[in-house]
Design an enzyme around this catalytic site. Structure first.
Site, PDB file in Angstrom:
ATOM      1  N   ILE A  38      -6.189   3.436 -10.213  1.00  0.00           N
ATOM      2  CA  ILE A  38      -4.956   3.905 -10.844  1.00  0.00           C
ATOM      3  C   ILE A  38      -3.916   2.789 -10.883  1.00  0.00           C
ATOM      4  CG2 ILE A  38      -3.697   4.874  -8.876  1.00  0.00           C
ATOM      5  CD1 ILE A  38      -4.324   6.779 -12.109  1.00  0.00           C
ATOM      6  N   GLY A  93     -10.080   1.274  -6.841  1.00  0.00           N
ATOM      7  CA  GLY A  93     -11.451   1.196  -7.325  1.00  0.00           C
ATOM      8  C   GLY A  93     -12.500   1.075  -6.244  1.00  0.00           C
ATOM      9  N   VAL A 115     -11.674   8.154  -9.986  1.00  0.00           N
ATOM     10  CA  VAL A 115     -10.466   7.336  -9.888  1.00  0.00           C
ATOM     11  C   VAL A 115      -9.929   7.386  -8.465  1.00  0.00           C
ATOM     12  CG1 VAL A 115      -8.092   7.083 -10.722  1.00  0.00           C
ATOM     13  CG2 VAL A 115      -9.875   7.899 -12.276  1.00  0.00           C
ATOM     14  N   CYS A 116      -9.562   6.208  -7.940  1.00  0.00           N
ATOM     15  CA  CYS A 116      -8.830   6.120  -6.677  1.00  0.00           C
ATOM     16  C   CYS A 116      -7.696   5.123  -6.892  1.00  0.00           C
ATOM     17  CB  CYS A 116      -9.756   5.720  -5.527  1.00  0.00           C
ATOM     18  SG  CYS A 116     -10.402   4.046  -5.631  1.00  0.00           S
ATOM     19  N   ARG A 117      -7.106   4.624  -5.840  1.00  0.00           N
ATOM     20  CA  ARG A 117      -5.978   3.707  -5.991  1.00  0.00           C
ATOM     21  C   ARG A 117      -6.398   2.354  -6.537  1.00  0.00           C
ATOM     22  NH1 ARG A 117      -3.203  -0.090  -2.920  1.00  0.00           N
ATOM     23  NH2 ARG A 117      -4.625   0.234  -1.198  1.00  0.00           N
TER      24      ARG A 117
END
Length: 153
Positions: free
Chosen positions: A116, A91, A87-89
């Protein structure tokens, strides 16, 4: 010719699997051994993360996956045969990280499509790193900073 960040992400996306936020929510209910790894930086994670996610910044991810480093995270080292969702901000970084984990032998690795931000957009719960609930509207403001362009500088 040098590649751009968008080119690198596009290449990675063609080689990895992605999972949508609502599908991840279902998978977490059906497969509790799914490991969620938030690869954002600590200041980003403060805006909210997925409950029980491991917080491993992208900069140390590879060494966290292996024994013999001060950054080693045993649960991650031992997760090569279980589902791992990065998971990142948005994708993008998680797509690049998913490709790296595949190269390191992880068999069931996914990137959270939309990151996220998408998780929050679908009103799925966010928590602080210590497990306290995060207000989705507040998180939305922090997860959508202004985008810099060459013209805006």
């Amino acid at each position: 010719m040098a590649k751009t960040y968008k080119n690198l992400v596009a290449e990675a996306l063609s080689q990895i699997r992605e999972i949508f936020p609502w599908d991840l929510q279902d998978q977490l209910a059906q497969q509790p051994d799914t490991l969620v790894v938030d690869i954002r930086e600590p200041n980003e994670v403060a805006t909210g993360t997925i409950a029980k996610a491991l917080l491993i910044p992208r900069g140390i991810l590879e060494s966290a996956c292996e024994w013999g480093y001060s950054d080693t995270v045993p649960i991650l080292v031992n997760a090569r045969q279980q589902p791992v969702v990065l998971v990142c901000r948005s994708g993008n970084r998680s797509a690049l990280a998913a490709l790296t984990l595949q190269q390191l032998g992880y068999e069931q690795v996914y990137s959270l499509k939309t990151g996220i931000r998408g998780w929050n957009d679908y009103d799925l719960p966010l928590v602080t790193p210590i497990g306290e609930p995060v207000d989705g509207e507040w998180a939305d403001q922090l997860l959508n900073p202004p985008v810099l362009t060459q013209e805006s500088v």
